[in-house]
Design a protein around this motif. Structure first.
Motif, PDB file in Angstrom:
ATOM      1  N   THR A   1       1.207  -0.380  -0.323  1.00 56.06           N
ATOM      2  CA  THR A   1      -0.046  -0.191   0.155  1.00 56.06           C
ATOM      3  C   THR A   1       1.062   1.013  -0.217  1.00 56.06           C
ATOM      4  O   THR A   1       1.951   1.224   0.642  1.00 56.06           O
ATOM      5  CB  THR A   1      -0.720  -0.053   0.859  1.00 56.06           C
ATOM      6  OG1 THR A   1      -0.085   0.331   2.429  1.00 56.06           O
ATOM      7  CG2 THR A   1      -1.671  -0.727   1.542  1.00 56.06           C
ATOM      8  N   GLY A   2      -0.161   2.413  -0.197  1.00 52.38           N
ATOM      9  CA  GLY A   2       0.301   3.342  -0.621  1.00 52.38           C
ATOM     10  C   GLY A   2       1.172   4.030   1.171  1.00 52.38           C
ATOM     11  O   GLY A   2       2.217   4.416   0.964  1.00 52.38           O
ATOM     12  N   THR A   3      -0.058   3.589   1.307  1.00 54.69           N
ATOM     13  CA  THR A   3       0.835   3.989   3.359  1.00 54.69           C
ATOM     14  C   THR A   3       1.857   3.112   3.950  1.00 54.69           C
ATOM     15  O   THR A   3       2.470   3.542   4.182  1.00 54.69           O
ATOM     16  CB  THR A   3      -0.692   4.027   4.579  1.00 54.69           C
ATOM     17  OG1 THR A   3      -1.604   4.636   4.298  1.00 54.69           O
ATOM     18  CG2 THR A   3      -0.177   4.091   5.577  1.00 54.69           C
TER      19      THR A   3
ATOM     20  N   ASN B   1       4.705   5.120   2.401  1.00 55.60           N
ATOM     21  CA  ASN B   1       5.680   6.624   2.746  1.00 55.60           C
ATOM     22  C   ASN B   1       6.183   5.936   4.291  1.00 55.60           C
ATOM     23  O   ASN B   1       7.205   6.837   4.938  1.00 55.60           O
ATOM     24  CB  ASN B   1       3.765   7.002   3.497  1.00 55.60           C
ATOM     25  CG  ASN B   1       3.621   8.088   1.851  1.00 55.60           C
ATOM     26  OD1 ASN B   1       4.708   8.038   1.185  1.00 55.60           O
ATOM     27  ND2 ASN B   1       2.555   8.433   2.256  1.00 55.60           N
TER      28      ASN B   1
ATOM     29  N   HIS C   1      -1.110  13.686   3.743  1.00 59.53           N
ATOM     30  CA  HIS C   1      -2.199  12.215   3.097  1.00 59.53           C
ATOM     31  C   HIS C   1      -1.264  11.507   4.531  1.00 59.53           C
ATOM     32  O   HIS C   1      -1.891  10.995   5.133  1.00 59.53           O
ATOM     33  CB  HIS C   1      -1.183  11.344   2.029  1.00 59.53           C
ATOM     34  CG  HIS C   1      -1.883  10.126   2.565  1.00 59.53           C
ATOM     35  ND1 HIS C   1      -2.230   8.831   2.657  1.00 59.53           N
ATOM     36  CD2 HIS C   1      -3.789   9.890   1.420  1.00 59.53           C
ATOM     37  CE1 HIS C   1      -3.541   7.921   2.692  1.00 59.53           C
ATOM     38  NE2 HIS C   1      -4.034   8.420   1.798  1.00 59.53           N
TER      39      HIS C   1
ATOM     40  N   GLU D   1      -3.216   7.992   7.116  1.00 56.18           N
ATOM     41  CA  GLU D   1      -2.399   7.534   7.553  1.00 56.18           C
ATOM     42  C   GLU D   1      -2.729   6.891   8.931  1.00 56.18           C
ATOM     43  O   GLU D   1      -1.720   5.667   9.326  1.00 56.18           O
ATOM     44  CB  GLU D   1      -0.887   7.175   7.672  1.00 56.18           C
ATOM     45  CG  GLU D   1      -0.927   7.432   5.694  1.00 56.18           C
ATOM     46  CD  GLU D   1      -0.219   7.851   4.755  1.00 56.18           C
ATOM     47  OE1 GLU D   1       1.752   7.326   5.289  1.00 56.18           O
ATOM     48  OE2 GLU D   1       0.405   7.917   3.931  1.00 56.18           O
TER      49      GLU D   1
ATOM     50  N   THR E   1       3.579  16.187  -1.708  1.00 52.67           N
ATOM     51  CA  THR E   1       3.309  14.935  -1.714  1.00 52.67           C
ATOM     52  C   THR E   1       3.363  15.444  -3.897  1.00 52.67           C
ATOM     53  O   THR E   1       2.586  16.546  -4.029  1.00 52.67           O
ATOM     54  CB  THR E   1       1.394  15.135  -1.319  1.00 52.67           C
ATOM     55  OG1 THR E   1       1.993  14.542  -0.219  1.00 52.67           O
ATOM     56  CG2 THR E   1       0.978  14.246  -2.049  1.00 52.67           C
TER      57      THR E   1
ATOM     58  N   GLU F   1      -3.152  16.793  -2.366  1.00 50.73           N
ATOM     59  CA  GLU F   1      -3.940  15.559  -2.296  1.00 50.73           C
ATOM     60  C   GLU F   1      -5.222  16.930  -2.393  1.00 50.73           C
ATOM     61  O   GLU F   1      -6.399  16.774  -2.563  1.00 50.73           O
ATOM     62  CB  GLU F   1      -4.358  15.790  -0.452  1.00 50.73           C
ATOM     63  CG  GLU F   1      -3.019  14.644   0.125  1.00 50.73           C
ATOM     64  CD  GLU F   1      -1.716  15.405  -0.062  1.00 50.73           C
ATOM     65  OE1 GLU F   1      -0.705  16.082  -0.187  1.00 50.73           O
ATOM     66  OE2 GLU F   1      -0.806  14.416   0.649  1.00 50.73           O
TER      67      GLU F   1
ATOM     68  N   ASP G   1       6.417  12.157  -1.799  1.00 51.10           N
ATOM     69  CA  ASP G   1       4.710  11.186  -1.819  1.00 51.10           C
ATOM     70  C   ASP G   1       3.862  11.474  -2.656  1.00 51.10           C
ATOM     71  O   ASP G   1       3.528  11.981  -3.221  1.00 51.10           O
ATOM     72  CB  ASP G   1       3.778  11.091  -0.809  1.00 51.10           C
ATOM     73  CG  ASP G   1       2.622  10.581  -0.708  1.00 51.10           C
ATOM     74  OD1 ASP G   1       2.083   9.774  -2.087  1.00 51.10           O
ATOM     75  OD2 ASP G   1       1.656  10.820   0.255  1.00 51.10           O
TER      76      ASP G   1
ATOM     77  N   ALA H   1       1.779   9.458  -4.361  1.00 49.33           N
ATOM     78  CA  ALA H   1       0.678   7.775  -4.989  1.00 49.33           C
ATOM     79  C   ALA H   1       0.324   8.713  -6.214  1.00 49.33           C
ATOM     80  O   ALA H   1      -0.235   7.476  -6.527  1.00 49.33           O
ATOM     81  CB  ALA H   1      -0.136   8.722  -4.023  1.00 49.33           C
ATOM     82  N   ARG H   2       0.136   9.141  -6.590  1.00 49.59           N
ATOM     83  CA  ARG H   2      -0.184  10.203  -7.798  1.00 49.59           C
ATOM     84  C   ARG H   2       0.816  10.519  -8.916  1.00 49.59           C
ATOM     85  O   ARG H   2       0.391  11.756 -10.171  1.00 49.59           O
ATOM     86  CB  ARG H   2      -1.633  10.607  -8.626  1.00 49.59           C
ATOM     87  CG  ARG H   2      -2.300  10.097  -7.360  1.00 49.59           C
ATOM     88  CD  ARG H   2      -3.899  11.084  -7.510  1.00 49.59           C
ATOM     89  NE  ARG H   2      -4.928  10.042  -6.725  1.00 49.59           N
ATOM     90  CZ  ARG H   2      -4.859  10.692  -4.617  1.00 49.59           C
ATOM     91  NH1 ARG H   2      -4.677  11.749  -4.504  1.00 49.59           N
ATOM     92  NH2 ARG H   2      -5.944  10.329  -4.319  1.00 49.59           N
TER      93      ARG H   2
ATOM     94  N   LYS I   1      -2.817   3.253  -7.593  1.00 47.55           N
ATOM     95  CA  LYS I   1      -4.072   4.333  -8.308  1.00 47.55           C
ATOM     96  C   LYS I   1      -3.755   4.853  -9.496  1.00 47.55           C
ATOM     97  O   LYS I   1      -4.507   5.074 -11.021  1.00 47.55           O
ATOM     98  CB  LYS I   1      -4.244   5.843  -7.823  1.00 47.55           C
ATOM     99  CG  LYS I   1      -4.583   5.541  -6.235  1.00 47.55           C
ATOM    100  CD  LYS I   1      -4.542   6.386  -5.335  1.00 47.55           C
ATOM    101  CE  LYS I   1      -4.852   6.732  -3.766  1.00 47.55           C
ATOM    102  NZ  LYS I   1      -4.245   7.063  -2.519  1.00 47.55           N
TER     103      LYS I   1
HETATM  104  C1  PLP Z   1      -4.187   7.404  -1.951  1.00 42.63           C
HETATM  105  C2  PLP Z   1      -3.123   7.986  -1.705  1.00 42.63           C
HETATM  106  C3  PLP Z   1      -1.547   6.741   0.075  1.00 42.63           C
HETATM  107  C4  PLP Z   1      -1.866   5.667   0.121  1.00 42.63           C
HETATM  108  O1  PLP Z   1      -3.036   5.307   0.091  1.00 42.63           O
HETATM  109  P1  PLP Z   1      -3.175   3.255   0.403  1.00 42.63           P
HETATM  110  O2  PLP Z   1      -3.998   3.677   0.391  1.00 42.63           O
HETATM  111  O3  PLP Z   1      -2.190   3.082   1.989  1.00 42.63           O
HETATM  112  O4  PLP Z   1      -2.713   2.600  -0.529  1.00 42.63           O
HETATM  113  C5  PLP Z   1      -0.424   8.086   0.314  1.00 42.63           C
HETATM  114  N1  PLP Z   1      -0.596   9.390  -0.252  1.00 42.63           N
HETATM  115  C6  PLP Z   1      -1.965  10.205  -1.280  1.00 42.63           C
HETATM  116  C7  PLP Z   1      -1.372  11.266  -1.211  1.00 42.63           C
HETATM  117  C8  PLP Z   1      -2.673   9.174  -1.946  1.00 42.63           C
HETATM  118  O5  PLP Z   1      -3.570   9.750  -2.137  1.00 42.63           O
END
Ligand code: PLP
Length: 374
Positions: free
Chosen positions: A86-88, A91, A112, A117, A166, A170, A197, A199-200, A230
């Protein structure tokens, strides 16, 4: 706020609205880009990797080696690459690796890692603290970093060791390369590590049209959480340390945290396929273009305001609560973030007709509002 887990997507009401007419059998939602399915390149890669029969576990397989190589090629450098679920985890484990437990990580107040988290970065680092100065547009600035440094200068405070930004933010904004370089400069001045971060991340690359190297290590970023989920995969984000010496202990932390997937090839075969085919970038270009299409369709609706410039795959709308409620009653799912704006996020699979249907329903919901009293 984080979406509540466990609530399934209900079929839309029998309601004569655009959404119901369009998507009786295949609902499409724009509440998050992780509502989307698996893109064909990733799905086929899973099938192919499975068809080969048995393979060594825990990442000791050819797909994982090739995927890590492909990431190094993409970034034009010999980075240390890891894959987690996962992204969490990406990070939290990256930050725990970069930040001693008695130090702190500076991030935007809407990051995020701060809002969504559940304290994972603090937990996995074993005590480090997040310092989150208010960032009115969601972006961290050199001044905010300086302020945090000044405020935490006492030996009793948690001295900053890392800055996390990020990209895209966000709220959907994209740091320019100049902005990243300016942040990196302050980090260098104070001896702080710079984490991104992403994630995107692919959406940011699609938006700026620069190389992944330019947005990261060439600009001074030392570690990246590189989002795959994502971007169209089923599961799995990468962690990239551009300075390999900074990766010390990461693999051990990932195992300890239960983040070393035993059938790793089903994470890394899709990564390899997405990078080789270019799907990672096409998906992001489509997601960004879908956000622009939606923004164009709603910007003329009286009473609806786009909260932030649309620079990636996110569109935030300010509109009356009552209109949001009737939009939900029509079966649309979305979350409200940052000043109560309704957030819509677009993924690799966003359909043009579904975007138009959503915009049409927003227009209808706004038109149904009682006229404001004189
Ligand atoms: C979705 C997201 C994550 C990771 O989320 P997980 O649900 O743990 O995969 C991390 N940072 C940002 C900015 C996100 O939008």
């Amino acid at each position: 706020m984080t979406p509540r887990a466990g609530r399934g997507i209900k079929p839309p009401h029998a309601h004569p609205c655009a959404r119901t007419r369009l998507m009786q059998d295949k609902p499409q939602h724009f509440a998050s880009d992780n509502y989307a399915g698996i893109c064909p390149e990733a799905l086929e890669a899973i099938t192919r990797a499975s068809a080969t029969g048995s393979a060594p576990a825990y990442g000791d397989d050819p797909w994982t080696r090739l995927a890590a190589d492909a990431i190094c090629t993409l970034f034009e450098t010999q980075a240390a690459v890891f894959f987690v679920l996962t992204g969490t985890a990406a990070n939290a484990l990256a930050l725990a690796t970069l930040c001693p437990p008695y130090c702190s990580v500076i991030a935007s107040d809407i990051a995020h890692i701060e809002t969504s988290e559940r304290g994972a970065p603090e937990f996995f680092s074993g005590g480090s603290k997040l310092l989150t100065p208010p960032c009115p547009d969601g972006k961290l600035t050199p001044e905010a970093i300086r302020l945090c440094r000044r405020k935490a200068s006492s030996p009793h405070a948690s001295e900053p060791a890392v800055v996390s930004i990020t990209q895209p933010t966000e709220n959907g904004l994209v740091y320019t390369l100049e902005e990243i370089r300016a942040l990196a400069e302050v980090c260098k001045e104070y001896g702080l590590k710079l984490h991104m971060d992403g994630a995107r991340f692919a959406c940011a690359i699609a938006a700026l049209g620069c190389t992944p190297a330019a947005m990261t290590w060439e600009a001074g970023v030392e570690a990246l959480s590189f989002g795959g989920t994502k971007n169209g995969m089923a599961v799995g984000d990468a962690v990239v340390f551009f300075d390999r010496s900074l990766a010390r202990g990461f693999a051990e932390r990932a195992k300890q945290a239960g983040q070393l997937a035993s059938k790793m090839r089903f994470i890394t075969a899709p990564w390899l396929a997405m990078l080789k085919s270019g799907a990672w970038l096409h998906n992001a270009e489509h997601a960004n273009a879908s956000a622009r299409q939606f923004a164009q369709a709603v910007e003329t609706i009286p009473g609806v305001q786009i909260a932030w410039p649309v620079q990636s795959n996110a569109v935030f709308l300010l509109m009356p609560e009552q209109a949001m409620n009737s939009l939900r009653a029509r079966g649309w799912r979305f979350y409200t973030f940052f000043g109560a704006a309704a957030r819509f996020l677009f993924a690799w699979d966003a359909q043009s007709a579904a975007i138009e249907a959503l915009a049409a329903d927003i227009r209808a919901c706004m038109a149904q509002l009682p006229a404001p009293s004189p």
